[in-house]
Motif scaffolding. Structure first.
Motif, PDB file in Angstrom:
ATOM      1  N   GLN A   1     -25.583  10.186  14.331  1.00 28.47           N
ATOM      2  CA  GLN A   1     -25.323   9.978  15.754  1.00 28.47           C
ATOM      3  C   GLN A   1     -24.471   8.745  16.061  1.00 28.47           C
ATOM      4  OE1 GLN A   1     -26.135  12.277  17.918  1.00 28.47           O
ATOM      5  NE2 GLN A   1     -27.288  13.476  16.408  1.00 28.47           N
ATOM      6  N   SER A   2     -24.380   7.791  15.154  1.00 31.30           N
ATOM      7  CA  SER A   2     -23.783   6.490  15.480  1.00 31.30           C
ATOM      8  C   SER A   2     -22.333   6.376  15.026  1.00 31.30           C
ATOM      9  CB  SER A   2     -24.604   5.368  14.839  1.00 31.30           C
ATOM     10  OG  SER A   2     -25.960   5.467  15.202  1.00 31.30           O
ATOM     11  N   ASP A   3     -21.603   5.486  15.696  1.00 26.09           N
ATOM     12  CA  ASP A   3     -20.242   5.153  15.279  1.00 26.09           C
ATOM     13  C   ASP A   3     -20.235   3.899  14.412  1.00 26.09           C
ATOM     14  OD1 ASP A   3     -18.919   7.220  16.955  1.00 26.09           O
ATOM     15  OD2 ASP A   3     -19.757   6.025  18.588  1.00 26.09           O
ATOM     16  N   ASN A   4     -21.063   2.925  14.774  1.00 27.95           N
ATOM     17  CA  ASN A   4     -21.212   1.688  14.007  1.00 27.95           C
ATOM     18  C   ASN A   4     -22.695   1.374  13.857  1.00 27.95           C
ATOM     19  OD1 ASN A   4     -18.385   0.637  13.606  1.00 27.95           O
ATOM     20  ND2 ASN A   4     -18.376   0.869  15.830  1.00 27.95           N
ATOM     21  N   ILE A   5     -23.031   0.689  12.771  1.00 26.02           N
ATOM     22  CA  ILE A   5     -24.432   0.408  12.461  1.00 26.02           C
ATOM     23  C   ILE A   5     -24.560  -1.056  12.077  1.00 26.02           C
ATOM     24  CG2 ILE A   5     -26.403   1.014  10.989  1.00 26.02           C
ATOM     25  CD1 ILE A   5     -24.817   3.698  10.415  1.00 26.02           C
ATOM     26  N   SER A   6     -25.485  -1.763  12.723  1.00 24.81           N
ATOM     27  CA  SER A   6     -25.742  -3.172  12.405  1.00 24.81           C
ATOM     28  C   SER A   6     -27.184  -3.339  11.958  1.00 24.81           C
ATOM     29  CB  SER A   6     -25.475  -4.066  13.618  1.00 24.81           C
ATOM     30  OG  SER A   6     -24.094  -4.040  13.954  1.00 24.81           O
ATOM     31  N   VAL A   7     -27.397  -4.307  11.056  1.00 20.15           N
ATOM     32  CA  VAL A   7     -28.702  -4.500  10.435  1.00 20.15           C
ATOM     33  C   VAL A   7     -29.247  -5.882  10.764  1.00 20.15           C
ATOM     34  CG1 VAL A   7     -29.978  -4.518   8.261  1.00 20.15           C
ATOM     35  CG2 VAL A   7     -28.022  -2.979   8.542  1.00 20.15           C
ATOM     36  N   LEU A   8     -30.516  -5.922  11.182  1.00 16.12           N
ATOM     37  CA  LEU A   8     -31.247  -7.171  11.380  1.00 16.12           C
ATOM     38  C   LEU A   8     -32.350  -7.269  10.335  1.00 16.12           C
ATOM     39  CD1 LEU A   8     -31.582  -7.190  15.258  1.00 16.12           C
ATOM     40  CD2 LEU A   8     -30.653  -9.085  13.946  1.00 16.12           C
ATOM     41  N   ARG A   9     -32.585  -8.471   9.835  1.00 17.28           N
ATOM     42  CA  ARG A   9     -33.698  -8.695   8.913  1.00 17.28           C
ATOM     43  C   ARG A   9     -34.310 -10.050   9.234  1.00 17.28           C
ATOM     44  NH1 ARG A   9     -31.898  -9.914   3.338  1.00 17.28           N
ATOM     45  NH2 ARG A   9     -30.753  -7.959   3.508  1.00 17.28           N
ATOM     46  N   ASP A  10     -35.604 -10.061   9.581  1.00 17.59           N
ATOM     47  CA  ASP A  10     -36.328 -11.293   9.900  1.00 17.59           C
ATOM     48  C   ASP A  10     -35.621 -12.111  10.967  1.00 17.59           C
ATOM     49  OD1 ASP A  10     -38.329 -10.712   8.039  1.00 17.59           O
ATOM     50  OD2 ASP A  10     -37.173 -11.610   6.414  1.00 17.59           O
ATOM     51  N   GLY A  11     -35.125 -11.412  12.004  1.00 17.45           N
ATOM     52  CA  GLY A  11     -34.511 -12.098  13.134  1.00 17.45           C
ATOM     53  C   GLY A  11     -33.102 -12.593  12.909  1.00 17.45           C
ATOM     54  N   VAL A  12     -32.484 -12.197  11.796  1.00 18.17           N
ATOM     55  CA  VAL A  12     -31.131 -12.649  11.457  1.00 18.17           C
ATOM     56  C   VAL A  12     -30.226 -11.436  11.289  1.00 18.17           C
ATOM     57  CG1 VAL A  12     -29.728 -13.865   9.731  1.00 18.17           C
ATOM     58  CG2 VAL A  12     -32.010 -14.715  10.317  1.00 18.17           C
ATOM     59  N   LYS A  13     -28.999 -11.528  11.793  1.00 16.98           N
ATOM     60  CA  LYS A  13     -28.036 -10.453  11.595  1.00 16.98           C
ATOM     61  C   LYS A  13     -27.558 -10.459  10.143  1.00 16.98           C
ATOM     62  CE  LYS A  13     -23.511  -8.707  12.974  1.00 16.98           C
ATOM     63  NZ  LYS A  13     -22.291  -8.926  13.785  1.00 16.98           N
ATOM     64  N   ILE A  14     -27.702  -9.313   9.467  1.00 16.35           N
ATOM     65  CA  ILE A  14     -27.289  -9.198   8.068  1.00 16.35           C
ATOM     66  C   ILE A  14     -25.857  -8.716   7.954  1.00 16.35           C
ATOM     67  CG2 ILE A  14     -27.786  -8.024   5.880  1.00 16.35           C
ATOM     68  CD1 ILE A  14     -29.836 -10.171   6.770  1.00 16.35           C
ATOM     69  N   GLY A  15     -25.466  -7.770   8.821  1.00 22.21           N
ATOM     70  CA  GLY A  15     -24.099  -7.270   8.771  1.00 22.21           C
ATOM     71  C   GLY A  15     -23.950  -5.981   9.535  1.00 22.21           C
ATOM     72  N   SER A  16     -22.691  -5.503   9.607  1.00 22.94           N
ATOM     73  CA  SER A  16     -22.378  -4.267  10.314  1.00 22.94           C
ATOM     74  C   SER A  16     -21.467  -3.416   9.447  1.00 22.94           C
ATOM     75  CB  SER A  16     -21.686  -4.556  11.648  1.00 22.94           C
ATOM     76  OG  SER A  16     -22.504  -5.340  12.504  1.00 22.94           O
ATOM     77  N   ILE A  17     -21.677  -2.090   9.495  1.00 18.58           N
ATOM     78  CA  ILE A  17     -20.802  -1.163   8.786  1.00 18.58           C
ATOM     79  C   ILE A  17     -20.509   0.023   9.689  1.00 18.58           C
ATOM     80  CG2 ILE A  17     -21.615  -1.816   6.490  1.00 18.58           C
ATOM     81  CD1 ILE A  17     -23.346   0.660   6.437  1.00 18.58           C
ATOM     82  N   THR A  18     -19.454   0.753   9.357  1.00 19.27           N
ATOM     83  CA  THR A  18     -19.105   1.935  10.136  1.00 19.27           C
ATOM     84  C   THR A  18     -19.892   3.143   9.635  1.00 19.27           C
ATOM     85  OG1 THR A  18     -17.309   2.589   8.652  1.00 19.27           O
ATOM     86  CG2 THR A  18     -16.763   1.045  10.438  1.00 19.27           C
ATOM     87  N   LYS A  19     -19.873   4.179  10.430  1.00 23.05           N
ATOM     88  CA  LYS A  19     -20.539   5.430  10.056  1.00 23.05           C
ATOM     89  C   LYS A  19     -20.022   5.943   8.714  1.00 23.05           C
ATOM     90  CE  LYS A  19     -21.081  10.160  11.812  1.00 23.05           C
ATOM     91  NZ  LYS A  19     -21.028  10.974  13.052  1.00 23.05           N
ATOM     92  N   GLU A  20     -18.714   5.827   8.509  1.00 25.46           N
ATOM     93  CA  GLU A  20     -18.110   6.345   7.287  1.00 25.46           C
ATOM     94  C   GLU A  20     -18.563   5.576   6.053  1.00 25.46           C
ATOM     95  OE1 GLU A  20     -16.262   7.788  10.704  1.00 25.46           O
ATOM     96  OE2 GLU A  20     -16.413   5.659  10.122  1.00 25.46           O
ATOM     97  N   GLU A  21     -18.915   4.317   6.218  1.00 28.14           N
ATOM     98  CA  GLU A  21     -19.348   3.490   5.087  1.00 28.14           C
ATOM     99  C   GLU A  21     -20.835   3.640   4.774  1.00 28.14           C
ATOM    100  OE1 GLU A  21     -16.478  -0.416   5.678  1.00 28.14           O
ATOM    101  OE2 GLU A  21     -18.199  -0.150   7.007  1.00 28.14           O
ATOM    102  N   ALA A  22     -21.571   4.301   5.666  1.00 24.28           N
ATOM    103  CA  ALA A  22     -23.035   4.297   5.584  1.00 24.28           C
ATOM    104  C   ALA A  22     -23.566   5.428   4.713  1.00 24.28           C
ATOM    105  CB  ALA A  22     -23.633   4.405   6.982  1.00 24.28           C
ATOM    106  N   THR A  23     -24.548   5.093   3.897  1.00 28.48           N
ATOM    107  CA  THR A  23     -25.384   6.072   3.196  1.00 28.48           C
ATOM    108  C   THR A  23     -26.832   5.616   3.371  1.00 28.48           C
ATOM    109  OG1 THR A  23     -25.409   4.896   1.084  1.00 28.48           O
ATOM    110  CG2 THR A  23     -23.593   6.453   1.451  1.00 28.48           C
TER     111      THR A  23
END
Length: 498
Positions: A210-232
């Protein structure tokens, strides 16, 4: 990169000694669905709650279309162009559907201090009809509708005014397949009109789809962002937990013989409008899966077996013939039940984690007829930690926890009770990938120790992966039975659901 619509700049938030958000910055673009993922307690819902006025941030800024916005409640956020559909129930009991849709915005129907209720009802019905929810009556009290239909009302409430930013916080976990499809249509409409959806979900396949971009949080900190095409799924899991984790969620055994000993029987159980002449047996050491579409009656089965249905007909008995007709009967005879609607049916939200965990075990915790605070505290700590509950301590109120951590408290309560028969309705709803694996391992261990589990689930892979036997329901009746097998496919179950 698209044109930036919303900036979150250096957002910081503490809850007591817990640093929930640590200087977090994000950008969200026009015309995108931007997923936020992370383990329970990673800060996803805290960030969006600060954006929508549910919580107040300690520091930082939200800038929408170049202008700083600050909301002290959800109505203010709506007026600033930001809306949220929350994970749990977001409607108010006792009000009509129309009153819930326009809550905080009734002025448009008020003249000279008098509210034109007929006009409000008419407009609410027009919105419901335009979304395809015409079977929902704007004039009825919201309590007349089930959990999923109330979520559909929330979708209308949060989007009828065309918000620039729509937050969807774990909403899909409360919806069946039909409801999810309707929600996704709304999300795509918001994106296609040049606005933005912030999508929070633990379903990684759903996130990627469903998403175009995906961002990750871990323990209240931004870890990073990737595009849908990069995601598995594997890459997202690794970003979420900080290491690679395998796909060995589920049981790997096949062909094990389940005991012939029946520990619970339902005979001709009927709940008007929900279940019709249900018959089932649960065996010692068995995981019995019950699945189907959201309106098939499966969620009512759990309540009926636990003695929590007011209008149940038929009989529910233990293997020795002991009748189970009420919740006290069930708890007395070592039966546990975890409802899908945890806020309203499984937890005392305005009480502590410790009290919630201890509640079913109070009689067991007494010494010479008295309860000792030290004993209760040790008991609650043991099982809260066993479930990896993210908390400041067992004296923290449940209302302050994320949805996934609330679910851990529900499970900790019944793990501590050490019941022999456990009814789990949607046990991994709103649970992150790491804890989901822990829950499955816990269920497998219980099975091996002779505990019996009824697992009610809308997740087909969960049923295939964990159950010894699967009952599929349709229109309140059992419409198929399947034994555990490596050759059993999701299509076999789906064919009996629809």
């Amino acid at each position: 990169m698209g044109e930036i619509l919303l900036r979150a700049e250096n957002i910081d938030k503490h809850f007591g000694i817990t640093h929930a958000l640590d200087n977090v910055s994000f950008t969200f673009n026009k015309g995108e669905i931007h997923a936020l993922i992370g383990e329970n307690g990673s800060g996803k819902s805290t960030l969006t709650s600060c954006l929508t006025g549910i919580y107040q941030k300690d520091s930082g800024k939200f800038i929408l279309e170049g202008k700083e916005i600050t909301a002290t409640n959800q109505v203010e956020a709506n007026h600033q162009g930001v809306a949220i559909i929350v994970q749990e129930i977001g409607t108010l009991s006792g009000l009509t559907v129309a009153e819930n849709i326009f809550l905080g915005n009734e002025d448009q129907f008020t003249k000279c201090g008098i509210k034109n209720t007929a006009a409000m009802n008419k407009k609410a019905q027009e919105y419901l009809d335009s979304y395809g929810f015409n079977y929902i009556d704007a004039t009825k009290v919201i309590d007349d509708y089930n959990f999923e239909d109330r979520k559909l009302v929330e979708i209308v409430k949060s989007t009828y005014f065309n918000p620039k930013v729509l937050v969807v916080d774990e909403t899909t976990t409360a919806l069946g397949q039909k409801g999810r499809e309707e929600l996704f249509k709304v999300m795509h409409k918001v994106r296609d009109t040049g606005n933005c959806v912030i999508f929070i979900s633990h379903d990684l396949e759903e996130v990627i789809e469903q998403s175009d971009n995906i961002s990750v949080l871990r323990d209240g900190v931004k870890i990073g962002s990737i595009t849908k095409e990069e995601a598995t799924p594997d890459r997202l899991k690794a970003l979420m937990v900080g290491r690679e984790i395998g796909d060995s969620y589920y049981r790997t055994d096949y062909g094990e013989k389940v005991s012939d000993e029946v520990v619970l029987s339902a005979k001709n159980v009927t709940v008007k409008g929900q279940i019709e002449n249900l018959n089932l047996d649960l065996h010692k050491g068995e995981i019995l899966g019950i699945g189907g579409l959201s309106e098939c009656g499966m969620h009512e089965v759990g309540k009926a077996l636990f003695g929590a249905s007011y209008f149940r007909q038929g009989s529910v008995t233990l293997g020795d013939g002991t009748p189970i007709n009420s919740i006290p009967d069930a708890i007395k005879h070592s039966i546990a039940y975890a409802s899908k609607d945890r806020d309203n049916e499984s937890l005392v939200i305005n009480d502590t984690i410790g009290d919630n965990i201890c509640l079913p075990s109070l009689e067991d915790l007494k010494t010479h007829g008295f309860l000792r605070a030290k004993t209760m505290n040790e008991f609650a700590n043991k099982f809260a930690k066993q479930m990896s509950t993210k908390m400041t301590g067992v004296d923290q109120f449940v209302s302050a926890l994320s949805g996934g951590n609330k679910q851990k408290v529900v499970l900790a309560r019944w793990v501590g009770k050490d019941s022999d028969l456990i009814i789990l309705d949607s046990p991994t709803r709103g649970i992150d990938v790491k804890v989901k694996a822990d829950i499955y391992a816990m269920m497998d261990d219980m099975r091996k120790r002779g505990k019996s589990i009824i697992m009610i689930s809308e997740e087909i892979m969960e049923l295939l992966g964990m159950a010894d036997r699967i009952l599929i329901m349709k229109d309140g009746k059992i419409n198929g039975e399947f034994l555990r097998s490596p050759d059993l496919k999701d299509t076999d179950l789906i064919d009996n659901m629809i």
